[in-house]
Design a protein around this motif. Structure first.
Motif, short mmCIF file in Angstrom:
data_model
loop_
_atom_site.label_atom_id
_atom_site.label_comp_id
_atom_site.label_asym_id
_atom_site.label_seq_id
_atom_site.Cartn_x
_atom_site.Cartn_y
_atom_site.Cartn_z
N GLY A 22 -2.40 -4.87 6.45
CA GLY A 22 -3.62 -6.04 5.86
C GLY A 22 -5.41 -5.13 5.88
N ARG A 23 -4.94 -4.26 6.24
CA ARG A 23 -7.01 -3.40 6.74
C ARG A 23 -7.15 -2.66 5.54
N PHE A 24 -5.60 -2.56 4.18
CA PHE A 24 -6.48 -1.71 3.10
C PHE A 24 -5.51 -2.49 2.29
N SER A 25 -7.04 -2.51 1.01
CA SER A 25 -6.22 -3.14 0.07
C SER A 25 -5.39 -2.41 -1.63
N ASN A 26 -5.30 -0.58 -1.39
CA ASN A 26 -4.33 0.16 -2.19
C ASN A 26 -3.65 1.15 -1.27
N ALA A 27 -3.22 1.35 -2.53
CA ALA A 27 -2.37 3.08 -2.04
C ALA A 27 -3.62 4.25 -1.63
N HIS A 28 -4.54 3.88 -2.79
CA HIS A 28 -5.53 5.18 -2.42
C HIS A 28 -6.74 5.03 -0.88
N ALA A 29 -6.68 3.69 -0.26
CA ALA A 29 -7.06 3.36 1.01
C ALA A 29 -5.76 3.91 2.14
N LEU A 46 2.86 10.58 -1.08
CA LEU A 46 2.08 9.22 -1.71
C LEU A 46 2.77 10.00 -3.21
N GLN A 47 2.77 10.95 -3.57
CA GLN A 47 2.54 11.99 -5.22
C GLN A 47 3.19 10.82 -5.70
N SER A 48 4.32 9.67 -5.75
CA SER A 48 5.61 9.45 -6.59
C SER A 48 4.94 8.28 -7.24
N ASP A 49 4.73 7.56 -8.23
CA ASP A 49 4.42 6.34 -9.00
C ASP A 49 4.99 5.48 -7.91
N TYR A 50 6.28 5.85 -7.34
CA TYR A 50 7.08 4.22 -6.88
C TYR A 50 6.74 4.09 -5.28
N ALA A 51 6.00 5.81 -5.24
CA ALA A 51 5.86 5.18 -3.76
C ALA A 51 4.40 4.55 -3.52
N ARG A 52 3.38 4.48 -4.58
CA ARG A 52 2.02 4.15 -4.33
C ARG A 52 2.08 3.08 -5.18
N LYS A 53 2.76 2.31 -5.63
CA LYS A 53 3.28 1.30 -5.74
C LYS A 53 4.38 0.41 -4.94
N GLU A 57 1.99 -2.88 -3.80
CA GLU A 57 2.40 -4.28 -3.24
C GLU A 57 1.84 -4.22 -1.85
N LYS A 58 2.95 -3.60 -0.66
CA LYS A 58 2.39 -4.56 0.44
C LYS A 58 0.85 -4.04 1.06
N CYS A 59 0.05 -4.04 0.49
CA CYS A 59 -1.61 -4.63 0.39
C CYS A 59 -1.93 -5.51 0.40
N GLN A 60 -0.78 -5.64 -1.20
CA GLN A 60 -1.31 -6.98 -1.32
C GLN A 60 -0.91 -8.60 -0.82
#
Length: 66
Positions: A22-29, A46-53, A57-60
């Motif tokens: 819950g400390r991060f807002s997105n994959a970049h963070a 974290l290169q794949s779109d799947y991993a980033r998505k 989603e877990k951040c959200q």
């Protein structure tokens, strides 16, 4: 499983844990946090779109839960 693959899986597992904190807002963070922790394969893991998505989603979800 190759050592490289297991290393990437370890980075992804840590990324998911960070995202769920819950400390991060997105994959970049999350990626920046991994780099700060010293994970040398953070970008590759974290290169794949799947991993980033999935991480975003877990951040959200974690933000809504906290």
């Amino acid at each position: 499983m190759t050592p490289d693959n297991s290393g990437l899986q370890a980075v992804r597992a840590r990324a998911y844990a960070l995202a769920e904190s819950g400390r991060f807002s997105n994959a970049h963070a999350v990626e920046q946090a991994l780099i700060a922790e010293g994970w040398p394969q953070a970008g590759a893991a974290l290169q794949s779109d799947y991993a980033r998505k999935a991480i975003s989603e877990k951040c959200q979800a974690a933000a809504k839960a906290h």
